[in-house]
Design an enzyme around this catalytic site. Structure first.
Site, PDB file in Angstrom:
ATOM      1  N   GLY A  46       0.874  -1.176   0.000  1.00 47.94           N
ATOM      2  CA  GLY A  46       0.000   0.000   0.000  1.00 47.94           C
ATOM      3  C   GLY A  46       0.900   1.210   0.000  1.00 47.94           C
ATOM      4  O   GLY A  46       1.861   1.257  -0.762  1.00 47.94           O
ATOM      5  N   GLU A  47       0.640   2.134   0.852  1.00 48.90           N
ATOM      6  CA  GLU A  47       1.475   3.339   0.967  1.00 48.90           C
ATOM      7  C   GLU A  47       1.952   3.423   2.414  1.00 48.90           C
ATOM      8  O   GLU A  47       1.152   3.679   3.316  1.00 48.90           O
ATOM      9  CB  GLU A  47       0.635   4.550   0.558  1.00 48.90           C
ATOM     10  CG  GLU A  47       1.440   5.787   0.298  1.00 48.90           C
ATOM     11  CD  GLU A  47       2.551   5.591  -0.721  1.00 48.90           C
ATOM     12  OE1 GLU A  47       2.315   4.998  -1.788  1.00 48.90           O
ATOM     13  OE2 GLU A  47       3.692   6.017  -0.425  1.00 48.90           O
ATOM     14  N   SER A  48       3.245   3.196   2.612  1.00 49.21           N
ATOM     15  CA  SER A  48       3.750   3.077   3.985  1.00 49.21           C
ATOM     16  C   SER A  48       3.552   4.360   4.805  1.00 49.21           C
ATOM     17  O   SER A  48       3.280   4.291   6.004  1.00 49.21           O
ATOM     18  CB  SER A  48       5.213   2.668   3.974  1.00 49.21           C
ATOM     19  OG  SER A  48       5.982   3.559   3.211  1.00 49.21           O
ATOM     20  N   CYS A  77       6.075  -5.389   0.460  1.00 51.08           N
ATOM     21  CA  CYS A  77       6.245  -4.044  -0.118  1.00 51.08           C
ATOM     22  C   CYS A  77       6.144  -2.953   0.958  1.00 51.08           C
ATOM     23  O   CYS A  77       7.072  -2.822   1.744  1.00 51.08           O
ATOM     24  CB  CYS A  77       5.274  -3.849  -1.278  1.00 51.08           C
ATOM     25  SG  CYS A  77       5.912  -2.675  -2.473  1.00 51.08           S
ATOM     26  N   ARG A 104      12.844   3.572  -0.410  1.00 45.35           N
ATOM     27  CA  ARG A 104      11.495   3.564  -0.996  1.00 45.35           C
ATOM     28  C   ARG A 104      11.521   3.949  -2.476  1.00 45.35           C
ATOM     29  O   ARG A 104      12.359   4.736  -2.899  1.00 45.35           O
ATOM     30  CB  ARG A 104      10.585   4.529  -0.245  1.00 45.35           C
ATOM     31  CG  ARG A 104      10.329   4.102   1.177  1.00 45.35           C
ATOM     32  CD  ARG A 104       9.457   5.113   1.874  1.00 45.35           C
ATOM     33  NE  ARG A 104       8.181   5.239   1.207  1.00 45.35           N
ATOM     34  CZ  ARG A 104       7.419   6.332   1.283  1.00 45.35           C
ATOM     35  NH1 ARG A 104       7.809   7.373   1.956  1.00 45.35           N
ATOM     36  NH2 ARG A 104       6.257   6.359   0.657  1.00 45.35           N
ATOM     37  N   ILE A 132       5.396  -3.340  -7.563  1.00 38.01           N
ATOM     38  CA  ILE A 132       4.628  -2.106  -7.771  1.00 38.01           C
ATOM     39  C   ILE A 132       5.240  -1.007  -6.912  1.00 38.01           C
ATOM     40  O   ILE A 132       5.170  -1.056  -5.689  1.00 38.01           O
ATOM     41  CB  ILE A 132       3.133  -2.295  -7.388  1.00 38.01           C
ATOM     42  CG1 ILE A 132       2.509  -3.470  -8.144  1.00 38.01           C
ATOM     43  CG2 ILE A 132       2.353  -1.001  -7.646  1.00 38.01           C
ATOM     44  CD1 ILE A 132       1.128  -3.879  -7.658  1.00 38.01           C
ATOM     45  N   ARG A 133       5.861  -0.027  -7.557  1.00 38.73           N
ATOM     46  CA  ARG A 133       6.554   1.062  -6.841  1.00 38.73           C
ATOM     47  C   ARG A 133       7.334   0.496  -5.649  1.00 38.73           C
ATOM     48  O   ARG A 133       7.216   0.959  -4.514  1.00 38.73           O
ATOM     49  CB  ARG A 133       5.549   2.138  -6.394  1.00 38.73           C
ATOM     50  CG  ARG A 133       4.780   2.739  -7.577  1.00 38.73           C
ATOM     51  CD  ARG A 133       3.954   3.932  -7.184  1.00 38.73           C
ATOM     52  NE  ARG A 133       4.808   5.031  -6.776  1.00 38.73           N
ATOM     53  CZ  ARG A 133       4.625   5.757  -5.667  1.00 38.73           C
ATOM     54  NH1 ARG A 133       3.664   5.489  -4.846  1.00 38.73           N
ATOM     55  NH2 ARG A 133       5.431   6.738  -5.394  1.00 38.73           N
ATOM     56  N   HIS A 168       4.674  -8.590  -4.541  1.00 39.82           N
ATOM     57  CA  HIS A 168       3.302  -8.829  -4.050  1.00 39.82           C
ATOM     58  C   HIS A 168       2.866 -10.291  -4.266  1.00 39.82           C
ATOM     59  O   HIS A 168       2.173 -10.586  -5.239  1.00 39.82           O
ATOM     60  CB  HIS A 168       2.327  -7.909  -4.784  1.00 39.82           C
ATOM     61  CG  HIS A 168       2.418  -6.484  -4.368  1.00 39.82           C
ATOM     62  ND1 HIS A 168       1.555  -5.905  -3.479  1.00 39.82           N
ATOM     63  CD2 HIS A 168       3.315  -5.528  -4.698  1.00 39.82           C
ATOM     64  CE1 HIS A 168       1.897  -4.642  -3.277  1.00 39.82           C
ATOM     65  NE2 HIS A 168       2.970  -4.396  -4.017  1.00 39.82           N
ATOM     66  N   GLU A 170       0.585 -11.858  -2.946  1.00 42.82           N
ATOM     67  CA  GLU A 170      -0.878 -12.004  -2.841  1.00 42.82           C
ATOM     68  C   GLU A 170      -1.566 -11.776  -4.182  1.00 42.82           C
ATOM     69  O   GLU A 170      -2.749 -12.039  -4.327  1.00 42.82           O
ATOM     70  CB  GLU A 170      -1.431 -11.048  -1.770  1.00 42.82           C
ATOM     71  CG  GLU A 170      -1.521  -9.564  -2.141  1.00 42.82           C
ATOM     72  CD  GLU A 170      -0.164  -8.842  -2.158  1.00 42.82           C
ATOM     73  OE1 GLU A 170       0.886  -9.493  -1.993  1.00 42.82           O
ATOM     74  OE2 GLU A 170      -0.189  -7.615  -2.370  1.00 42.82           O
TER      75      GLU A 170
HETATM   76  N1  GLN Z   1       5.790   2.893  -2.713  1.00 44.51           N
HETATM   77  C1  GLN Z   1       5.106   2.425  -1.547  1.00 44.51           C
HETATM   78  C2  GLN Z   1       5.706   3.023  -0.271  1.00 44.51           C
HETATM   79  O1  GLN Z   1       6.707   3.644  -0.341  1.00 44.51           O
HETATM   80  C3  GLN Z   1       5.112   0.906  -1.483  1.00 44.51           C
HETATM   81  C4  GLN Z   1       4.445   0.334  -2.702  1.00 44.51           C
HETATM   82  C5  GLN Z   1       3.669  -0.919  -2.470  1.00 44.51           C
HETATM   83  O2  GLN Z   1       3.411  -1.342  -1.326  1.00 44.51           O
HETATM   84  N2  GLN Z   1       3.246  -1.524  -3.561  1.00 44.51           N
HETATM   85  O3  GLN Z   1       5.169   2.860   0.770  1.00 44.51           O
END
Ligand code: GLN
Length: 188
Positions: A46-48, A77, A104, A132-133, A168, A170
């Site tokens: 997600g987005e940490s 992630c 990150r 993903i990112r 990921h 999942e």
């Molecule tokens: N870019 C996100 C972060 O810095 C992590 C990306 C992800 O969990 N797919 O938190």
């Protein structure tokens, strides 16, 4: 076996399904009380930064750190970022439960996401990995173990009861990462 999935933000629903496919009972964790009675926890992607804010807002940061001193956590992630000893780019708070540094969004904007086949170590059959990112794990301490790499960087690391992936698991049908985590939970 009852596994919690941190469900404040991110792709927790896919983890819940993956855990069930691997044979565990999965419950969503949104408060400190939800940590009671679970044998292990998944912190999803997600987005940490957002997750950190919500953890603080819910008073869940300290209980989570305390849970991790006793029970296994799988971080994927953003979840891996939360478990790191140190976070860079930019620097942010983390649970510090595993001995590595993480940078990150380290693959840059040009290649935000990709799907690759990983092979190596105990994974003789290729493992499909969705990035993903993703962050890059660096400076893995001697107490942690790199299980698989991509382009020379660790992407699956374990340390004692904990395990992190920068991809990921999942999002694919391959159950090996969740099964491996359940095995660690079983051993306690
Ligand atoms: N870019 C996100 C972060 O810095 C992590 C990306 C992800 O969990 N797919 O938190």
């Amino acid at each position: 076996m009852k596994i919690g999935v941190l469900a404040l933000q991110g792709d927790f629903e896919a983890h819940r399904k993956a855990l069930e496919r691997a044979g565990a009972e999965a419950v969503e964790v949104r408060s400190a009380k939800d940590l009671e009675g679970i044998d292990g926890l998944v912190i999803p992607g997600g987005e940490s930064t957002t997750m950190l804010k919500l953890l603080r807002a819910e008073g869940l940061f300290e209980p989570l750190a305390e849970f991790g001193r006793r029970k296994p956590i799988l971080g994927t992630c953003a979840g891996a970022i939360l478990l790191a000893r140190e976070v860079q780019s930019p620097c942010q708070e983390s649970l510090g439960l595993m001995n590595f540094t993480v940078e990150r969004n380290a693959y840059g904007r040009q290649i935000d996401s990709r799907i690759v086949q990983l092979r190596g170590g105990e994974f003789s059959e290729p493992l499909e990995a969705v990035f993903i990112r993703a962050p890059i794990i660096r400076d893995v301490g001697p107490d942690a173990r790199v299980l698989i790499e991509y382009n020379g960087d660790p992407v699956l690391v374990e340390q004692g009861k904990h395990m992190v992936a920068t991809f990921h698991p999942e999002l694919t049908a391959d159950p090996r990462i969740h099964s491996r985590f359940l095995e660690k939970v079983r051993k306690g």
